[in-house]
Design a protein around this motif. Structure first.
Motif, PDB file in Angstrom:
ATOM      1  N   ASP A 222       0.808  -1.218   0.000  1.00 13.23           N
ATOM      2  CA  ASP A 222       0.000   0.000   0.000  1.00 13.23           C
ATOM      3  C   ASP A 222       0.841   1.268   0.000  1.00 13.23           C
ATOM      4  N   ARG A 223       2.178   1.119   0.081  1.00 10.98           N
ATOM      5  CA  ARG A 223       3.058   2.292  -0.041  1.00 10.98           C
ATOM      6  C   ARG A 223       4.137   2.081  -1.112  1.00 10.98           C
ATOM      7  N   ALA A 246       8.736  -6.582 -13.267  1.00 12.26           N
ATOM      8  CA  ALA A 246       8.094  -6.178 -12.024  1.00 12.26           C
ATOM      9  C   ALA A 246       6.921  -7.092 -11.681  1.00 12.26           C
ATOM     10  N   GLN A 247       6.160  -7.465 -12.705  1.00 16.39           N
ATOM     11  CA  GLN A 247       5.021  -8.349 -12.460  1.00 16.39           C
ATOM     12  C   GLN A 247       5.480  -9.742 -12.041  1.00 16.39           C
ATOM     13  N   ARG A 258      -1.016  -6.884  -5.505  1.00 13.40           N
ATOM     14  CA  ARG A 258      -0.573  -6.585  -6.875  1.00 13.40           C
ATOM     15  C   ARG A 258      -1.320  -5.377  -7.432  1.00 13.40           C
ATOM     16  N   LYS A 259      -2.618  -5.299  -7.140  1.00  8.83           N
ATOM     17  CA  LYS A 259      -3.395  -4.159  -7.619  1.00  8.83           C
ATOM     18  C   LYS A 259      -2.890  -2.859  -7.004  1.00  8.83           C
ATOM     19  N   GLY A 264      -3.141   1.037  -7.553  1.00  7.54           N
ATOM     20  CA  GLY A 264      -3.891   1.568  -6.426  1.00  7.54           C
ATOM     21  C   GLY A 264      -3.110   2.531  -5.556  1.00  7.54           C
ATOM     22  N   THR A 265      -1.852   2.204  -5.271  1.00  3.55           N
ATOM     23  CA  THR A 265      -1.039   3.079  -4.427  1.00  3.55           C
ATOM     24  C   THR A 265      -0.799   4.420  -5.106  1.00  3.55           C
ATOM     25  N   ALA A 266      -0.450   4.387  -6.381  1.00  2.26           N
ATOM     26  CA  ALA A 266      -0.219   5.634  -7.116  1.00  2.26           C
ATOM     27  C   ALA A 266      -1.484   6.472  -7.180  1.00  2.26           C
TER      28      ALA A 266
END
Length: 272
Positions: A222-223, A246-247, A258-259, A264-266
Motif C-alpha cells: 500500500d506504499r 516487475a510483475q 498486486r493491484k 492503487g497506491t499511485a
C-alpha cells in the motif's frame, strides 16, 4: 494499471542540461504519441509525468501536454524552493499538478533540503495539497528521514528505491537500513522504478528480487508504486521487459497487493 513515473521532453526547449553524449540514445523529442503504443501493449491506462529539467518553464510545458493527453493523469513539476515559492505555485497552479521534485541527486550539498528557507518552501508545497518526489541516492537517507520528522504533513515518495548500488545482486546493509528508516514514517512511499538502470547489464527479476523483497517488507504494497522511468529506461531495457519483470517479482502476492503496486497506491498517493 498506472505508470507512476515517466518523462516527456522537447529538446529544442533547451533546459535539459544533463543530456550529454552518454544519453545520446534518448536525446530526441519524446512525447505522448511515442509512449501510447507501449502503455497500450502493457495494459497501462494512466501515467504520472515527472519533471526532467529544473525550470518552471518545463513544468508549464508538461502541464500543457497533460491538457491534450488522456494518458497523463498527473504531473510532478519543479520550482525553486529557495525563491518565492508561493508565487511559483500560483504560476503553475493547474488541476493536473500533483507534486514537485527538486533534483536532489544533482545538488552537491547533501543536506540542502534541510535549509531553513527550503523547509519553509516545502511547508507551502504541503499546504497547497502537493507532494514531494524525492530523487535521492543513499547519501540522502539521513536528510530525508530528518525532513519527514520536520514536515510530517508533506507526503513523500522515494524515486527509484533511492538508487541502490549493487554489489553483485545485493544492495548492501546501508541501503537496507536507510530504506527501513524512511519506511518508519507513514507518509513516506516508495517507487519501484529505475532499477534496471541502476543494476545495469544482466538485470532480471531474480537479480532485482532482493531490492523488491526488502522494500515490500518495509513499506508494504500500500506504499509501493510501480513506475517505468521511461524513456530513461531505454538506456538499460524496454518498457515491456521492465513491466514484465516487475510483475514477475510480484507474482506470488495476493491480488489486492498486486493491484496496489501496479495502480492503487499511485492513485491514492497522487489523488488520481
Amino acid at each position: 494499471m498506472i505508470d507512476a513515473h515517466q518523462h516527456f521532453w522537447r529538446i529544442s526547449r533547451g533546459d535539459y542540461s544533463w543530456m550529454d553524449d552518454s544519453v545520446a540514445q534518448i536525446r530526441r523529442d519524446i512525447l505522448p504519441t511515442d509512449l501510447a503504443p507501449l502503455t497500450e501493449a502493457a495494459g497501462v491506462t494512466g501515467t504520472v509525468l515527472v519533471q526532467a529539467a529544473p525550470t518552471v518553464e518545463e513544468t508549464l510545458f508538461m502541464l500543457s501536454l497533460a491538457e491534450d493527453s488522456t494518458l497523463v493523469r498527473g504531473v510532478v513539476g519543479w520550482i525553486d524552493l529557495e525563491g518565492d515559492v508561493q508565487a511559483q505555485l500560483d504560476r503553475i497552479a493547474h488541476p493536473a499538478l500533483r507534486g514537485i521534485r527538486p533534483m536532489l541527486q544533482d545538488i552537491e550539498e547533501t543536506d540542502w533540503i534541510l535549509r531553513e528557507d527550503v523547509v519553509a518552501g516545502l511547508r507551502k508545497v504541503a499546504a497547497a495539497g502537493l507532494r514531494l518526489d524525492a530523487l535521492i541516492v543513499p547519501r540522502h537517507f539521513g536528510v530525508i528521514d530528518a525532513l519527514a520528522h520536520r514536515v510530517p504533513e508533506l507526503p513523500i515518495v522515494v524515486d527509484h528505491c533511492a538508487k541502490p548500488v549493487f554489489d553483485g545482486d545485493d544492495p548492501g546493509l546501508a541501503w537496507r537500513d536507510g530504506m527501513a528508516a524512511l519506511a518508519a514514517h507513514p507518509q513516506v512511499f516508495c517507487k519501484l522504478s529505475g532499477l534496471a538502470n541502476e543494476y545495469g547489464p544482466g538485470w532480471s527479476a531474480a537479480a532485482l528480487r532482493p531490492v523488491f523483497d526488502h522494500v515490500l517488507a518495509c513499506f508494504g504494497p500500500d506504499r509501493i508504486m510501480w513506475g517505468s522511468d521511461w524513456p530513461v529506461l531505454e538506456l538499460a531495457g524496454d518498457y515491456a521487459g521492465w513491466a514484465a519483470c516487475a510483475q514477475e517479482m510480484a507474482a506470488g502476492l495476493p491480488e489486492a497487493a498486486r493491484k496496489a503496486i501496479f495502480g492503487g497506491t499511485a492513485a491514492r498517493f497522487y489523488d488520481i
